[in-house]
Structures are given as C-alpha cells and as structure tokens.
Write a protein that holds these residues in place. Structure first.
Motif, short mmCIF file in Angstrom:
data_model
loop_
_atom_site.label_atom_id
_atom_site.label_comp_id
_atom_site.label_asym_id
_atom_site.label_seq_id
_atom_site.Cartn_x
_atom_site.Cartn_y
_atom_site.Cartn_z
N MET A 199 -4.89 61.10 8.04
CA MET A 199 -3.98 60.46 8.99
C MET A 199 -4.70 59.43 9.84
O MET A 199 -4.17 58.35 10.13
CB MET A 199 -3.35 61.53 9.87
CG MET A 199 -2.15 61.06 10.66
SD MET A 199 -1.37 62.43 11.52
CE MET A 199 -0.07 61.56 12.40
N ILE A 217 -0.08 67.31 8.36
CA ILE A 217 0.51 66.76 7.13
C ILE A 217 1.93 66.30 7.39
O ILE A 217 2.35 65.22 6.96
CB ILE A 217 0.49 67.82 6.00
CG1 ILE A 217 -0.95 68.16 5.60
CG2 ILE A 217 1.28 67.33 4.80
CD1 ILE A 217 -1.75 66.99 5.07
N TYR A 272 1.85 63.12 9.47
CA TYR A 272 1.42 62.01 8.63
C TYR A 272 2.58 61.51 7.77
O TYR A 272 2.80 60.30 7.62
CB TYR A 272 0.24 62.46 7.76
CG TYR A 272 -0.40 61.38 6.93
CD1 TYR A 272 -0.22 60.02 7.22
CD2 TYR A 272 -1.22 61.71 5.85
CE1 TYR A 272 -0.83 59.03 6.45
CE2 TYR A 272 -1.83 60.73 5.08
CZ TYR A 272 -1.63 59.40 5.38
OH TYR A 272 -2.22 58.42 4.63
N SER A 273 3.36 62.44 7.22
CA SER A 273 4.50 62.07 6.38
C SER A 273 5.55 61.30 7.20
O SER A 273 6.10 60.30 6.74
CB SER A 273 5.13 63.32 5.78
OG SER A 273 6.32 63.03 5.06
N SER A 296 4.06 57.75 7.98
CA SER A 296 3.80 56.86 6.85
C SER A 296 4.99 56.65 5.93
O SER A 296 5.05 55.66 5.19
CB SER A 296 2.64 57.42 6.01
OG SER A 296 3.01 58.66 5.40
N GLN A 337 5.55 58.58 3.44
CA GLN A 337 5.20 59.20 2.16
C GLN A 337 5.78 60.62 2.09
O GLN A 337 6.07 61.24 3.12
CB GLN A 337 3.69 59.28 2.01
CG GLN A 337 2.97 57.96 2.03
CD GLN A 337 1.47 58.15 1.84
OE1 GLN A 337 1.00 58.50 0.77
NE2 GLN A 337 0.72 57.92 2.90
N GLU A 350 5.59 64.55 1.84
CA GLU A 350 4.63 65.46 2.46
C GLU A 350 3.58 65.93 1.45
O GLU A 350 2.40 66.08 1.79
CB GLU A 350 5.36 66.66 3.08
CG GLU A 350 6.21 66.28 4.28
CD GLU A 350 7.00 67.45 4.83
OE1 GLU A 350 7.38 67.40 6.01
OE2 GLU A 350 7.25 68.41 4.07
N CYS A 406 0.89 63.38 1.06
CA CYS A 406 -0.04 63.43 2.19
C CYS A 406 -1.01 64.59 2.04
O CYS A 406 -2.20 64.48 2.36
CB CYS A 406 0.74 63.55 3.50
SG CYS A 406 1.79 62.13 3.88
#
Length: 381
Positions: free
Chosen positions: A246, A331, A334-335, A338, A340, A342, A345
């Motif tokens: 991250m 996680i 971060y998802s 971003s 993205q 999970e 990530c």
C-alpha cells in the motif's frame, strides 16, 4: 504417518501434545465469531463428550428455542454468544436474558433441563454476567456462565484422543521438537508453512468463502500451534508486506497511521488494539526501521517501543491473531484506495512478503535475532 501415542485423554498426554492442542484451540477461539464460535464449541463438546452431546439447529420462526447444544447426561442446555464484530457487555447481558427466557419457556424443568449454561467467546466472565447468574432466580434451574478460559480448561482435561484427531487433526511431525513457544528457531528461512497458512486464511476471508475459511482456519491454527514463534515471524512479515504494498503505491504512510479506518476494516475493537493490536503493529514498525542498521535515518521518525512478550504465550498468540486482522484491514484499505480486487492486493502483499529478506545467511540471522531482542520479545529467556 502420525506418531502413535499411548493416552486416552488429553490430560494424560505428554506436555508437547497438550501444548500443541491448547495453542491450536486458543488461536481458533480468538479467530471465530457468531455461528463460527458455536460450531467450534460443538467440536470441543463432541471431543469431550462424544455422542452424549447434541448440537442443535434453528428452524424457521421457531429458532433454536434458546438451545445451541444439549448434554443429555447432565440435562444441560447451552446458549452460545460469539459477538460479531466484538464483545459488548450490554449485548451479552441482553442475549443472556433473552436466551434464558426462551429456554425456560420451551423446556421442562428439571425433566429436560436442570442446568443452563451461557457460553461466551471472551477471555473471562464479566461481573455483570455473574450478577445475571446470581439474580436469575429460576426455581429448580442452575445457571452458569462459561468463558473462553472455561472452554479451554474443559478441553484440556477431558478431550478424548480418537475424537481429538477427528475434530482437530493429527499432530504435525515437527510439533514434538518445537519446544516452548518462545524458543527462537535455528532456521534462517521464513517459516513457509506459517506464512502460507496466514495468507490462505486471508484469501478465503476476502473471497467470502465460508467452507474455505473453515478449512484455512484449521490449517492456520495448526501451524501456529506447531510453531508459535515461527507464526509470529511470518505474521509480522505478512503485515509488513501488506503495509509495503500500500505504501509503495502511494496510498499509505506508515509513520502517519490513522487508526480508526484501519480498525474498521480489520474488524478490530479499540480495546483489542490497545491490548494486543498495537503490539503487533509496533513490532512490524520496529522491524521496518531496523531492516538496514547501516542506514542512518535523517527524518524525525523513530521506531516505536514494543510491549515485551517474553515468555507470555498468551501475549504471543494475541499478537499473531491481531497481526492477521491488521493485515486484513490493510488489504481492504488498499483495495478501496486503488480500485483493485482485494485478492489482487493480497497477492501483491504476498509477493512482497516473500521478497523482503528476513534472514539471508548466518550473519544476517544473527542480526535479525538481535533486532527481535531489541524489541524485548525475548526478555526472560
């Protein structure tokens, strides 16, 4: 092939066998909630009482009638409370009262029920629950509250060998040689089984795969029980990988941690953060600050102090469990940042986890152990 052991009940087993199964159960208890806690309690009771214990199931509007399990030989009804996301005493008291009222309404006393037990996934019995027991006042009915400690004590004293293997798996080959949980292993490699089990647990959780999560939880608990210090090293490395992924993407500054969003995504209470989560986080930050002792930091940030674990196995297990939750929280954050998936990530964190060197050679191994000693983890050894 599993080693043949000559014991009928767990309290007659060698210390290393008892140590493995106690840690495994402790880790699972710290990791389950809601229905998962009830299923784990059922497994413990079947291990101790066999077919004498009956787990129950709710049916439509009838519900479970205030009975999550029944021990026929003692005419005892069990009601389980495994709060999600975490324990609140007001919720526990309300659940105690509603389940007791339902049981008294639906079951004949004492022909069917002469004891009623409220089982909570909490380290001890809160005084307010003791007060509920003392003031229940149901004629002919004995009321009790069992905490996590009572479950472990029952398991350790009464678990039968054959059922033990069925419900909690056989002993790993290396568990006999691990020794006490605080002994530093001589291996210079990242504890691969512990690392893979921790990541697999998160992967199943992120996929919302209930069956896969149960299987992963059993594997992870077994890996922690077989090598507790290795699990601590692996979990710290996983947390470092999740944070690193991250941070490298520019979404996170570990030196400026905002605790509230992380705890929300990690499903961790403030009290759990204060008691154990902060220790897991600070340990990861200490390792981050000391990755290269030759580099002098020119900024104002310094490694945080870490609450010593020493020989306290309870602290060690709590640190591992909270570390896994915090990695889950990172996680998810971060998802969200971003866009993205999970699981993508998580795979990035797993890649970084494997790339970040823990111990590359004997010299590096010595430096790594020295870093861990700086944190106070090994005080008292």
């Amino acid at each position: 092939m599993a080693e043949k052991l000559s014991f009928d009940r767990l309290d007659e087993a060698p210390d290393w066998v008892r140590n493995y199964y106690q840690i495994r159960l402790d880790v699972e208890l710290r990791s389950v909630k809601a229905d998962g806690f009830q299923r784990l309690f059922d497994r413990v009771m079947r291990t101790v009482h066999g077919r004498g214990y009956r787990d129950t199931a709710a049916l439509g509007r009838l519900g479970d009638q205030g009975c999550d399990g029944y021990l026929q030989s003692e005419r005892t009804v069990f009601a389980c409370y495994g709060p999600d996301p975490y324990f609140r005493i007001r919720g526990a008291v309300a659940k105690f009262r509603s389940d007791l009222e339902s049981s008294v309404k639906n079951f004949e006393i004492p022909a069917f029920m002469q004891k009623w037990v409220f089982v909570v996934n909490y380290p001890g019995t809160h005084p307010l629950l003791i007060n509920e027991v003392m003031t229940a006042g149901v004629p002919g009915l004995m009321c009790e509250v069992w905490s996590r400690t009572d479950i472990v004590d029952l398991f350790m004293s009464g678990a039968r060998r054959q059922a033990l293997v069925t419900e909690f798996g056989s002993l790993p080959k290396n568990s006999k040689y691990v020794g006490r949980a605080y002994v530093v292993p001589e291996s210079t490699q990242l504890p691969r089984r512990c690392a893979e089990a921790a990541v697999q647990l998160l992967r199943a959780r992120l996929r919302c795969d209930e069956y896969g999560y149960r299987s992963a939880l059993a594997e992870w608990s077994g890996s922690v029980a077989a090598d507790p210090f290795g699990a601590l090293v692996a979990q710290t490395q996983l947390l470092l990988g999740a944070m690193g992924a991250m941070a490298m993407a520019g979404y996170f500054d570990p030196e400026k941690l905002r605790v509230a969003p992380l705890l929300r995504e990690a499903e961790l209470s403030r009290s759990a953060w204060r008691d154990d989560g902060q220790r897991a986080w600070n340990l990861m930050m200490t390792v981050l600050h000391s990755v290269d002792d030759a580099i002098e930091r020119k900024d104002q940030y310094v490694a945080p102090s870490v609450d010593p674990i020493g020989e306290d196995i309870d602290k060690l297990l709590a640190t591992v469990v909270c570390g896994n939750r915090l990695a889950l929280g990172l996680i998810r954050l971060y998802s969200r940042k971003s866009g993205q998936f999970e699981t993508e990530c998580l795979e990035e964190a797993w890649r970084l986890m494997l790339e970040i060197p823990v111990m590359q050679d004997d010299k590096e191994h010595g430096r790594h152990v020295a870093r861990i000693k700086k944190t106070g983890l090994l005080d008292g050894i």
